[in-house]
Each structure stands twice: as C-alpha cells, then as structure tokens.
Design a protein around this motif. Structure first.
Motif, PDB file in Angstrom:
ATOM      1  N   ARG A 327       1.045  -1.076   0.074  1.00 22.21           N
ATOM      2  CA  ARG A 327       0.189   0.059  -0.214  1.00 22.21           C
ATOM      3  C   ARG A 327       0.853   1.340  -0.096  1.00 22.21           C
ATOM      4  O   ARG A 327       0.469   2.284  -0.744  1.00 22.21           O
ATOM      5  N   VAL A 328       2.161   1.382   0.720  1.00 24.98           N
ATOM      6  CA  VAL A 328       2.860   2.349   0.805  1.00 24.98           C
ATOM      7  C   VAL A 328       3.661   2.676  -0.594  1.00 24.98           C
ATOM      8  O   VAL A 328       3.707   3.705  -1.029  1.00 24.98           O
ATOM      9  N   VAL A 329       4.145   1.361  -1.361  1.00 26.75           N
ATOM     10  CA  VAL A 329       4.752   1.426  -2.491  1.00 26.75           C
ATOM     11  C   VAL A 329       3.773   0.483  -3.590  1.00 26.75           C
ATOM     12  O   VAL A 329       4.111  -0.704  -3.574  1.00 26.75           O
ATOM     13  N   PRO A 330       2.896   1.204  -4.096  1.00 29.97           N
ATOM     14  CA  PRO A 330       2.089   0.415  -5.119  1.00 29.97           C
ATOM     15  C   PRO A 330       2.725  -0.210  -6.285  1.00 29.97           C
ATOM     16  O   PRO A 330       3.737   0.480  -6.583  1.00 29.97           O
ATOM     17  N   LYS A 331       2.414  -1.203  -6.769  1.00 24.22           N
ATOM     18  CA  LYS A 331       2.896  -1.600  -8.143  1.00 24.22           C
ATOM     19  C   LYS A 331       2.592  -0.771  -9.020  1.00 24.22           C
ATOM     20  O   LYS A 331       1.739  -0.031  -9.083  1.00 24.22           O
ATOM     21  N   ARG A 332       3.819  -0.481  -9.644  1.00 23.93           N
ATOM     22  CA  ARG A 332       3.597   0.628 -10.715  1.00 23.93           C
ATOM     23  C   ARG A 332       4.800   0.197 -12.135  1.00 23.93           C
ATOM     24  O   ARG A 332       5.824  -0.149 -11.867  1.00 23.93           O
ATOM     25  N   LEU A 333       3.949   0.279 -13.219  1.00 21.59           N
ATOM     26  CA  LEU A 333       4.987  -0.174 -14.660  1.00 21.59           C
ATOM     27  C   LEU A 333       5.448   1.173 -14.932  1.00 21.59           C
ATOM     28  O   LEU A 333       4.896   2.210 -14.693  1.00 21.59           O
ATOM     29  N   ASP A 334       6.719   1.230 -15.579  1.00 21.92           N
ATOM     30  CA  ASP A 334       7.280   2.253 -16.185  1.00 21.92           C
ATOM     31  C   ASP A 334       6.806   2.919 -17.384  1.00 21.92           C
ATOM     32  O   ASP A 334       7.011   2.119 -18.508  1.00 21.92           O
ATOM     33  N   THR A 335       5.627   3.832 -17.105  1.00 25.23           N
ATOM     34  CA  THR A 335       5.042   4.044 -18.495  1.00 25.23           C
ATOM     35  C   THR A 335       5.774   5.272 -19.185  1.00 25.23           C
ATOM     36  O   THR A 335       5.343   5.864 -20.294  1.00 25.23           O
ATOM     37  N   THR A 336       6.870   5.663 -18.651  1.00 29.60           N
ATOM     38  CA  THR A 336       7.466   6.817 -19.113  1.00 29.60           C
ATOM     39  C   THR A 336       8.627   6.731 -20.147  1.00 29.60           C
ATOM     40  O   THR A 336       8.929   7.500 -21.097  1.00 29.60           O
ATOM     41  N   LYS A 337       8.810   5.328 -20.367  1.00 36.01           N
ATOM     42  CA  LYS A 337       9.835   4.843 -21.369  1.00 36.01           C
ATOM     43  C   LYS A 337       9.006   4.620 -22.826  1.00 36.01           C
ATOM     44  O   LYS A 337       7.803   4.264 -22.787  1.00 36.01           O
TER      45      LYS A 337
END
Length: 587
Positions: A327-337
């Motif tokens: 919850r503190v660090v949710p799953k996140r995919l790198d969409t900036t690339k």
C-alpha cells in the motif's frame, strides 16, 4: 581537556582503517562464497523460516548485513525474490549481523588481537601473490580481518582519556539522566552515526568502545544499538531510489520491520535490560550496571536477543507487513519509457550474474509477448484475442478475412529493432564483465539465440504478410485455401505457445510443441508435393506457385523458430540449439 584537531583526524583515520578492514574482509568473503550464496538466494522458496536461515547464514559468512540487504534489493528488483521472501531473508540478516558484535567483543575486548594483527597482515599479503584467485581472496580475507582489529586498537587509543579528564562526563551527564528522553536522544545518535558512516558494524564498534571506556552507561549504549538497527536500513533505501517498485518495497519492508522492533523494545526497555543483565551474570560476566568493562558483553547479548526475538515475533506477520508495504509502495509499471526502449535493462542489474540473467529473460519475454506475438498475429490478419480464445482455429481463419493495415517493416523498426540491439549489447556486456559460470554463460548465449530467432520470425512473416494481403480475398479459391492453411498452421503454434507460457501444468503443451516442430521439418517436402499437384492441374498460376513455395518454406522456418524461442524463454528443460545457418535481420 586537550583534544585538538589532530586528535579528531586520528579518530577519523582509525575509523577509516576499521571500515577498510570490514570492506576488504567482506569483499573477499563475497568472492569466496558469493556465487554459492547468490545461487541459494536465487533459488529460494516461499518458506519464511528457510528465508530467515538463508539471510542469517549469508550475513554470518560475508559479515555484512548491508551487503546481504543490497543483494536482496537487487534480486527483488530483478524479480528473483517475492516481497515475502525478501522480508524473511532480511529478518535473518538482522540476526546474522549480531555475529559481528560478538567478534568485536570477544576478540577486541576479551582477547588482545593487537599483538598478532600486524603479523597477520604480512601473512595474508603473502597469499595475494598466488596464481589462484581463491588463494588471493583468502589472503585478502586475512588482511581485512587483521585490519579490523588494528583499526579497533587505533580507535581505543584515539578516544579521549576520560579517566584523566572527568569533565567530559559532566558534559554527557546532561543527556544521560533525562529518563526516556535520554533513550530517544541516544537512539537518534545511533541512527545518525550509522547513516553517516554507512556501517552498523562500525557504529557498533564505536558504541562498544565508548561503553568500555566509561563514556556512556549500559542503557544509553542499548539505545544506540536500537538506533543502529534503524540507521542500517538507510543503505537499502538509498539503493532502491533508482530501482523499480519491487526494490522499493523490499527496502521499505526492511525499514518498517526494524522500526516495529524498536517500538516494542522501547515499551519493554528497562525490564528487558534487567533480563540481559541477569543473563550476563549467569554466563559469568559482571553486571553491566556495576562494571563498565562488562557492558560490551551485555550489549552484544542485548543486540542478539533483541534481533532474535524481533524476528521470531514478526515472522508470523510477514504477509500483513507485505500488504502494508504494497500500500505504501504500490505496483507501478514504467510508462515513461518509449515503446522502443527496454523496460528492464538497467546498469544495476549488471551487478550480479543472477540479476543480469533474470533481467535478460524478463526483457526477452516482454519483447516476445508484447511485440513479436502481436506482429505475427497481425501479419496473419488475425486478432491476438482470437488466438488466445477457445474458438476453433477453422472459425478464426474464416472470420479473419478483412485486411488489416499492417506495415511489418515499420513495426519492426519501432517495436523491436532498438530493443533487440540493447538486449544483445546487455548480454554481451554481462558475458565480458561478470564472472559467469559455464552454465550461466550458456544461459546468456541461449537468450541471445532466442532474440535472434525472434528477429528471423519477423523477417519471415514480413514476406508472408505481403502475399496474404495479395491472396486473402483472391478470386482463385485454391490459392486462398492454401494461404488459409498457412495462416492456420502459424496460428496453431501461437495458440499452443500462449498456453505453454500461461498454464501452470504445461507439460502437454510442451509435447505438442515438440511434435509441431518435428512436423515443420518434414512439411517442406510434403507441402511442395501438394503445390506441384496444383501446378500440374493448372489450378494456380506460376507466379502464385512461386510465392506459395517460398511462403511455405518461410512458414515452416517460422514455426520452428517460434517454438525454439518458447523453449528457450519458457521451457524448464535444456534445449539443444541447432547449428543451422542463421538469417540476417531485416535491414
């Protein structure tokens, strides 16, 4: 009291010798046992107690909880460890780091190592001239081990002599008689010192020397140890700043775990210290409340008991801790690339062979799943979802008669070419800079081969796509039927590969793929006989026959390559690479 700038420099220098000794010893141990340690860590199961044991053993052997934690963060970053596995390993590392405190206490205070430390340096240095790297590393370990105690002796000598300068005690007494506030102050000091020095072992050594010299009482030293437990988590959190969400979760879990431990220990602080004092007396030492010389043993005992109790208290809450961290660090995919940029290849992954290989596999799988699979499907004029569905392939082919606007060359250039080049570059760098075993080197070679096969598939499907576009809605039913057969063949392979890589029980799909690959080898001859029959009966033109023969060969090559890619990237069995002639990538 006279304690000038020169004395401060001597104190810093002594600390530097101690830290350098720790680094030399830890690095040598990592080289001696690192391959085995990382292999054990990379093949961990989800059993939390096995994780604790692994973390304890690795830290005990390499004598650095920071090195273990950084390894765990790197492995989490590469997806080799789940969050719950990483938490259990870190718990074990916390227990393992207590070995260092006992090493310093017993050999630094109870036994005088200063007399033999310098000869040990000479003895170890002789080993460094050996031809074998293992012998050289043993020499480095001996040198590092000796330097720790030389630095420890220098630290003792560089500390101000408070016996002859009691005014220093009056300065400290302002902060040692404030009850719980004093505990919090020294906890903060321990945290800051560990963050600044970046070594809980060095802070522990300073704490032990300060207690042995009578600088601070038992309670304040214990508070500093608690601070060190928090400060040591900063290294992993700093390393995770530039890493992905998995590494950040692991680092935060380390911080949360240690903070929870400090909180419950503060609640039971004084009773717990009395228990430690009683145990110290039972083991034959003096009470740390009565003798400053007895405090180092008591502090080491406190450090060990706290970490063992904290681990076996919180081991039952690994999953809840993991949920809090998620919850503190949710799953996140790198969409900036950008779409043509690698998603997983990073310099950090090149730190260990295991992380480099895991990263290469992830990047290659991502390329196959999100680019190659899609491009091949579209080249066949079939939707990916239809291939993944349960719809019979005959119906899939029948409904897929509306032409897509698919430019294979453009898709290759924008979706594959650059990433393929980066994968090969990364793999080559791993082979040239890392100490890979023969097995690991073969794994990297297989990953490179899988990517080369993917490019060959795109080259073959590029030629096939043009003729599918030409003949898909042809007035000649025979040529249309032949190209529908070719489409169905490839679609079947794509479907089986999809099931092979997504289903848990995939043995039957593996067997199917082997049969399809074997069939592709013999199909060139049998299919050409059918084409010759169509020509003899004048059912297709010469131009149609020429295209059909070439595309039939391409399809069989494509099927073989697709299956080899699936075997190399998703198969758990050893794959024997064929030494056939490789085709050049699309130029």
């Amino acid at each position: 009291m006279q304690y000038g700038f020169t004395d401060v420099l001597q104190l810093i220098g002594a600390l530097g010798v101690f830290l350098f000794g720790m680094k030399v010893m830890s690095d040598a141990l990592l080289k001696l046992a690192g391959d085995k340690m990382r292999s054990i860590l990379a093949t961990m199961t989800s059993n939390r107690f096995l994780g604790i044991t692994t973390g304890f053993l690795i830290t005990s052997v390499i004598q650095s909880s920071s090195a273990t934690t950084l390894m765990v963060v790197s492995f989490s970053n590469a997806g080799l460890l789940t969050l719950t596995e990483a938490i259990s390993v870190i718990m074990g590392a916390n227990i393992g780091t207590t070995i260092t405190a006992w090493l310093i206490t017993i050999l630094g205070f109870k036994v005088s190592m200063s007399a033999i430390a310098l000869p040990l340096v000479g003895f170890g240095f002789a080993f460094t001239f050996a031809k074998k790297s293992k012998t050289q590393n043993i020499g480095s370990f001996i040198i590092g081990f000796a330097l720790i105690f030389i630095g420890l002796q220098f630290l003792k000598e560089a500390m101000p002599d408070i016996k002859n300068n009691p005014e220093i005690l009056s300065f400290l007494s302002r902060y040692t008689d404030l009850g719980y506030l004093s505990i919090l102050i020294f906890l903060f000091i321990g945290t800051v010192l560990t963050v600044v020095i970046q070594s809980s072992s060095a802070t522990m050594a300073l704490t032990l020397i300060m207690t042995a010299e009578g600088w601070i009482p038992f309670e304040m030293a214990a508070a500093m140890v608690l601070g060190e437990n928090i400060g040591t988590t900063i290294t992993a959190n700093l390393a995770a700043i530039v890493a992905n969400y998995r590494a950040k979760q692991t680092a935060r879990a380390h911080l949360i775990f240690n903070i929870i431990g400090v909180i419950w220990m503060l609640a039971l602080f004084y009773p717990f210290l009395r228990l430690v004092s009683w145990l110290s007396v039972q083991f034959g030492s003096n009470s740390p409340y009565l003798s400053a010389a007895a405090i180092p043993v008591a502090i080491s005992l406190f450090h060990t008991m706290f970490n063992i109790m904290n681990t076996f208290l919180l081991v039952w809450f690994v999953k809840p801790i993991a949920k809090v961290v998620e919850r503190v660090v949710p799953k996140r995919l790198d969409t900036t690339k950008a779409v043509d940029e690698p998603k997983f290849l990073t310099n950090n992954a090149l730190k260990y062979p295991e992380t480099a290989i895991a990263t290469l596999i992830k990047e290659s799988k991502y390329l196959f799943k999100n680019a190659v699979f899609e491009i091949v499907a579209h080249a066949l004029n079939i939707h990916r979802e239809d291939i993944k569905s349960d719809l019979k392939l005959k119906k899939v082919i029948k409904k897929s008669n509306i032409l897509f606007e698919t430019d294979i060359r453009t898709l290759y250039t924008t979706r594959i070419k650059h990433i393929y080049g980066e994968i090969i570059k990364f793999a080559t760098k791993a082979q040239s800079t890392l100490s890979l075993t023969e097995t690991q080197n073969n794994e990297v070679a297989e990953i490179k081969a899988a990517n080369r096969r993917m490019v060959e598939v795109i080259k073959d499907v590029n030629e096939l796509s043009r003729n599918i576009e030409l003949y898909l809605n042809s007035n000649n039913p025979h040529i249309k039927k032949e190209y529908d057969k070719l489409r169905k063949k490839v679609a079947k392979v794509l479907r089986v590969i999809y099931l092979f890589r997504t289903e848990k029980d995939n043995n039957k799909y593996y067997e199917t793929l082997k049969k399809l690959k074997d069939r592709a080898r013999v199909n060139k001859q049998t299919d050409n006989l059918e084409i010759n029959n169509l020509i003899r009966k004048d059912l297709i033109t010469v131009e149609m026959a020429s295209s059909l023969v070439n595309d039939n060969d391409n399809v069989n090559d494509m099927i073989k390559n697709l299956i080899i890619v699936a075997e190399l990237l998703y198969g758990k069995r050893d794959t024997i690479l064929e030494n056939d002639t490789k085709k050049a990538p699309i130029e």
